[in-house]
Design a protein around this motif. Structure first.
Motif, PDB file in Angstrom:
ATOM      1  N   GLN A 101       0.792  -1.221   0.000  1.00  0.00           N
ATOM      2  CA  GLN A 101       0.000   0.000   0.000  1.00  0.00           C
ATOM      3  C   GLN A 101       0.829   1.279   0.000  1.00  0.00           C
ATOM      4  N   TRP A 102       2.100   1.168   0.474  1.00  0.00           N
ATOM      5  CA  TRP A 102       2.838   2.406   0.733  1.00  0.00           C
ATOM      6  C   TRP A 102       4.238   2.393   0.127  1.00  0.00           C
ATOM      7  N   ILE A 103       4.649   3.565  -0.282  1.00  0.00           N
ATOM      8  CA  ILE A 103       6.063   3.870  -0.533  1.00  0.00           C
ATOM      9  C   ILE A 103       6.532   4.725   0.638  1.00  0.00           C
ATOM     10  N   THR A 104       7.709   4.423   1.176  1.00  0.00           N
ATOM     11  CA  THR A 104       8.200   5.145   2.347  1.00  0.00           C
ATOM     12  C   THR A 104       9.554   5.794   2.032  1.00  0.00           C
ATOM     13  N   GLY A 105       9.923   6.763   2.863  1.00  0.00           N
ATOM     14  CA  GLY A 105      11.223   7.400   2.700  1.00  0.00           C
ATOM     15  C   GLY A 105      11.424   8.487   3.734  1.00  0.00           C
ATOM     16  N   TYR A 106      12.589   9.116   3.672  1.00  0.00           N
ATOM     17  CA  TYR A 106      12.888  10.228   4.579  1.00  0.00           C
ATOM     18  C   TYR A 106      12.336  11.511   3.974  1.00  0.00           C
ATOM     19  N   SER A 107      11.997  12.459   4.847  1.00  0.00           N
ATOM     20  CA  SER A 107      11.416  13.718   4.394  1.00  0.00           C
ATOM     21  C   SER A 107      12.469  14.762   4.056  1.00  0.00           C
ATOM     22  N   ASN A 108      13.534  14.770   4.844  1.00  0.00           N
ATOM     23  CA  ASN A 108      14.531  15.821   4.735  1.00  0.00           C
ATOM     24  C   ASN A 108      15.852  15.211   4.275  1.00  0.00           C
ATOM     25  N   PRO A 109      16.346  15.605   3.124  1.00  0.00           N
ATOM     26  CA  PRO A 109      17.612  15.033   2.642  1.00  0.00           C
ATOM     27  C   PRO A 109      18.764  15.205   3.625  1.00  0.00           C
ATOM     28  N   SER A 110      18.629  16.145   4.553  1.00  0.00           N
ATOM     29  CA  SER A 110      19.698  16.329   5.540  1.00  0.00           C
ATOM     30  C   SER A 110      19.663  15.229   6.611  1.00  0.00           C
ATOM     31  N   TYR A 111      18.580  14.470   6.658  1.00  0.00           N
ATOM     32  CA  TYR A 111      18.447  13.417   7.668  1.00  0.00           C
ATOM     33  C   TYR A 111      17.981  12.130   6.991  1.00  0.00           C
ATOM     34  N   PRO A 112      18.849  11.533   6.170  1.00  0.00           N
ATOM     35  CA  PRO A 112      18.449  10.381   5.352  1.00  0.00           C
ATOM     36  C   PRO A 112      18.233   9.089   6.149  1.00  0.00           C
ATOM     37  N   ASP A 113      18.559   9.088   7.436  1.00  0.00           N
ATOM     38  CA  ASP A 113      18.419   7.869   8.216  1.00  0.00           C
ATOM     39  C   ASP A 113      17.057   7.752   8.905  1.00  0.00           C
ATOM     40  N   GLU A 114      16.238   8.764   8.753  1.00  0.00           N
ATOM     41  CA  GLU A 114      14.911   8.700   9.368  1.00  0.00           C
ATOM     42  C   GLU A 114      14.001   7.786   8.535  1.00  0.00           C
ATOM     43  N   PHE A 115      13.136   7.043   9.231  1.00  0.00           N
ATOM     44  CA  PHE A 115      12.195   6.165   8.517  1.00  0.00           C
ATOM     45  C   PHE A 115      10.963   5.942   9.398  1.00  0.00           C
ATOM     46  N   PRO A 116       9.819   5.642   8.795  1.00  0.00           N
ATOM     47  CA  PRO A 116       8.598   5.402   9.569  1.00  0.00           C
ATOM     48  C   PRO A 116       8.734   4.135  10.412  1.00  0.00           C
ATOM     49  N   VAL A 117       8.048   4.135  11.533  1.00  0.00           N
ATOM     50  CA  VAL A 117       8.060   2.984  12.435  1.00  0.00           C
ATOM     51  C   VAL A 117       6.616   2.617  12.775  1.00  0.00           C
ATOM     52  N   VAL A 118       6.327   1.316  12.743  1.00  0.00           N
ATOM     53  CA  VAL A 118       4.999   0.812  13.113  1.00  0.00           C
ATOM     54  C   VAL A 118       5.143  -0.040  14.352  1.00  0.00           C
ATOM     55  N   GLY A 119       4.280   0.192  15.334  1.00  0.00           N
ATOM     56  CA  GLY A 119       4.274  -0.622  16.548  1.00  0.00           C
ATOM     57  C   GLY A 119       3.075  -0.283  17.407  1.00  0.00           C
ATOM     58  N   SER A 120       2.540  -1.299  18.069  1.00  0.00           N
ATOM     59  CA  SER A 120       1.392  -1.124  18.970  1.00  0.00           C
ATOM     60  C   SER A 120       0.207  -0.464  18.272  1.00  0.00           C
ATOM     61  N   GLY A 121       0.052  -0.749  16.982  1.00  0.00           N
ATOM     62  CA  GLY A 121      -1.095  -0.234  16.246  1.00  0.00           C
ATOM     63  C   GLY A 121      -0.999   1.221  15.870  1.00  0.00           C
ATOM     64  N   VAL A 122       0.211   1.798  15.889  1.00  0.00           N
ATOM     65  CA  VAL A 122       0.380   3.226  15.597  1.00  0.00           C
ATOM     66  C   VAL A 122       1.558   3.402  14.646  1.00  0.00           C
ATOM     67  N   LEU A 123       1.396   4.309  13.693  1.00  0.00           N
ATOM     68  CA  LEU A 123       2.479   4.718  12.812  1.00  0.00           C
ATOM     69  C   LEU A 123       3.162   5.938  13.437  1.00  0.00           C
ATOM     70  N   THR A 124       4.486   5.854  13.614  1.00  0.00           N
ATOM     71  CA  THR A 124       5.262   6.950  14.193  1.00  0.00           C
ATOM     72  C   THR A 124       6.135   7.562  13.098  1.00  0.00           C
ATOM     73  N   LEU A 125       5.993   8.872  12.907  1.00  0.00           N
ATOM     74  CA  LEU A 125       6.734   9.568  11.866  1.00  0.00           C
ATOM     75  C   LEU A 125       7.632  10.640  12.489  1.00  0.00           C
ATOM     76  N   TYR A 126       8.954  10.442  12.305  1.00  0.00           N
ATOM     77  CA  TYR A 126       9.970  11.464  12.552  1.00  0.00           C
ATOM     78  C   TYR A 126      10.722  11.638  11.239  1.00  0.00           C
ATOM     79  N   GLY A 127      10.705  12.826  10.645  1.00  0.00           N
ATOM     80  CA  GLY A 127      11.512  13.083   9.457  1.00  0.00           C
ATOM     81  C   GLY A 127      11.278  12.081   8.341  1.00  0.00           C
ATOM     82  N   SER A 128      10.079  11.583   8.172  1.00  0.00           N
ATOM     83  CA  SER A 128       9.807  10.532   7.184  1.00  0.00           C
ATOM     84  C   SER A 128       8.363  10.652   6.706  1.00  0.00           C
ATOM     85  N   TYR A 129       8.008   9.808   5.741  1.00  0.00           N
ATOM     86  CA  TYR A 129       6.676   9.905   5.155  1.00  0.00           C
ATOM     87  C   TYR A 129       6.224   8.550   4.616  1.00  0.00           C
TER      88      TYR A 129
END
Length: 559
Positions: A101-129
């Motif tokens: 369903q999804w394509i994922t990636g980092y939001s800010n090229p200055s922080y390429p190590d950020e990525f979405p995380v799924v756990g406990s039924g919640v999507l957590t987004l830091y610097g990602s999409y």
């Protein structure tokens, strides 16, 4: 009991011819019979309200391993519900992003190590999409986006730079020039800027048309109050049709401020994608953007959910179905059931009597008695932006409460058979068809598993000898009388002899009840009195030639 057997003797000058005549004596027995009282219950209910209830098959998993989902989904929203499946729909219940369903990636090229995380039924987004694989074009119109999201943490810090809704193929900081797709977004910002609120809604079609921003005034213009409002999980929704785009929070159109009132443009000719985005990396944001679930696109016009098998533990009457549902305008839900006694042979699907409504409705299943029940929900929608939702079902059932054995009493000869039947009733005096029965006979004979009784010995009246037992230990009985049959006597012969000379007579007898023959009494002069001789053998003579009738009476040990 005695048995009389007579012989007709014909005397001639050379012989006597014997002819036998039979006289049978049968005693008739009578008794009073009153059925035993059989009381019980077996009432119960199966309530289904959670995701597990709707999706984990416990009873007969070898028959139905998982529910059938045709354009439907079991949603974890509101604790669990059944609904039509949108074009894109995700509840983030797993441990990984659904790559179908999804394509994922980092939001800010200055922080390429950020990525979405799924756990406990919640999507957590830091610097990602997350961006949907599904491309929405003018063929998907009208369309909607809806997500349950939290933009501010519990300590009420500043919001993230977050976007949720419809966006282009690439995130804002990676967008190539000249992109002509469309956006419809809820946008959060950490402080008031040119948009004098912490949240605003934005629309744009291509890169030539101007950006249209409208301030969200649901919590006023005081940042502290806005943070409190954004710190709650809320439902953010976009309804995007050909004539306009509307933005809603928790089911109501947003309160607006600024110079651009709703609705925004309804242009649907450009491509767009479902989009979940947080621009700020963890090092620069006190709290992430949290997404509980998301739905986007359209709902199908119809879908079906076919349940796991429900087990009452015994054959019952399924008396009532209580359905709790939410039915937006132009949507509907229909309940059907089928039942089985053994989990192998099933009744035909039958629509329940009554209608599912928005709220709680009580319906009557139209399926026959059965231990197992399977239900089917047919969901329909005349509006591609709306889906019916079924959040809870309760199936009430009644097990055996009483039963009646037929016949209640019977009289049989030894060795004769009688087929007994039993009718089982629930507490409402309705028949429970095909309820399993256990048949026992503690006297008077033997009975097989289907209720066929064979009379035995000794003879007698056997009160409550036959018992039928249903589940819940509900039982009732019948009385059997086994007749004491008379012995079968034989006077012997034919006999012949000379007139005036002695003729030797020999009788025999048998007892059908297995008793012993204890006496023989002879009627040699045909006067109806058996007082002329005794014993199995005797002798007699007749002075003139002719035919004479003689008889013998046998007495068994039972009399």
């Amino acid at each position: 009991m005695t048995q009389v057997r007579r012989r007709l003797l014909r005397a001639t000058t050379t012989s006597l011819a014997a002819l036998a005549a039979f006289f049978l004596m049968v005693a008739a027995l009578a008794w009073n019979y009153e059925p035993a009282s059989a009381q019980g219950g077996g009432a119960g209910a199966l309530t289904l309200t959670t995701v597990s209830d709707f999706s984990v098959c416990v009873a007969l998993p070898g028959v139905v391993a998982q529910p059938g989902l045709t354009d439907t989904i079991v949603s974890s929203a509101n604790g669990g519900e059944i609904r039509l499946r949108a074009t894109v729909e995700d509840y983030f219940d797993g441990s990984e992003i659904d790559a179908t369903q999804w394509i994922t990636g980092y939001s800010n090229p200055s922080y390429p190590d950020e990525f979405p995380v799924v756990g406990s039924g919640v999507l957590t987004l830091y610097g990602s999409y997350l961006r949907s694989q599904e491309v929405f074009t003018e063929t998907t119109s009208p369309r909607f986006f809806e997500a349950r999201a939290r933009f501010v943490g519990s300590g009420f810090p500043a919001p993230t730079n977050g976007d949720i809704g419809f966006y282009r193929a690439y995130p804002p900081l990676q967008l190539p020039p000249g992109d002509e797709s469309s956006i419809r977004l809820f946008v959060s910002q950490p402080f008031h800027s040119s948009n004098d609120r912490l949240m605003y809604v934005r629309s744009r079609d291509g890169t030539v048309e101007p950006v249209v921003d409208t301030w969200v005034d649901n919590w006023g213009d005081v940042e502290s109050a806005e943070r409190i409002g954004l710190a709650q999980y809320r439902n953010y929704r976009i309804n995007w049709g050909t004539t306009g785009t509307w933005y809603l929070i928790d089911g109501s159109t947003i309160i607006t401020a600024g110079t651009n009132p709703l609705p925004h443009s309804g242009v649907v000719t450009r491509t767009t994608y479902a989009f979940l985005y947080n621009q700020d990396p963890e090092s620069q944001s006190p709290d992430p953007l949290l997404i509980d679930w998301v739905r986007a696109g359209q709902y199908p016009s119809q879908g079906e959910y076919t349940s796991c098998i429900q087990d009452a533990g015994q054959v019952v009457n399924w008396t009532q179905a209580t359905v709790t549902a939410t039915l937006p305008v132009s949507t509907a839900a229909q309940l059907a059931t089928r039942t089985s006694v053994d989990g192998v042979t099933w009744s035909a699907w039958a629509n329940a009597t009554g209608s599912v409504i928005s709220g709680t409705a009580t319906l009557s299943p139209a399926s026959p008695s059965g231990r197992y029940l399977q239900y089917r929900l047919t969901l329909t929608s005349g509006d591609p932006l709306e889906s019916p939702e079924v959040g809870a079902l309760t199936f009430s059932h009644l097990g055996p409460a009483s039963l009646v054995v037929a016949p209640a009493a019977t009289t049989l000869d030894p060795g004769a058979a009688q087929q007994f039947t039993a009718t089982v009733f629930d507490a409402n005096s309705n028949v429970i068809a095909n309820a399993p029965l256990t048949w026992t006979a503690d006297s008077g004979g033997v009975i097989n598993s289907s209720g066929l009784f064979t009379a035995g010995l000794p003879a007698g009246v056997f009160t409550d000898a036959v018992r039928a037992t249903a589940s819940n230990n509900i039982s009732n009985t019948a009385t059997v009388t086994v007749r004491d049959l008379p012995p079968i006597a034989n006077a012997g012969g034919p006999y012949t002899g000379q007139e005036g000379q002695t003729v030797n007579l020999a009788a025999s007898a048998s007892d059908p009840n297995g008793g012993t023959i204890v006496a023989y009494d002879w009627d040699l002069d045909n006067d109806g009195q058996f007082d002329d001789a005794t014993g199995a053998t005797t002798s007699a003579s007749w002075g003139d030639e002719g035919v004479y009738i003689i008889g013998v009476r046998a007495t068994d040990s039972g009399n």
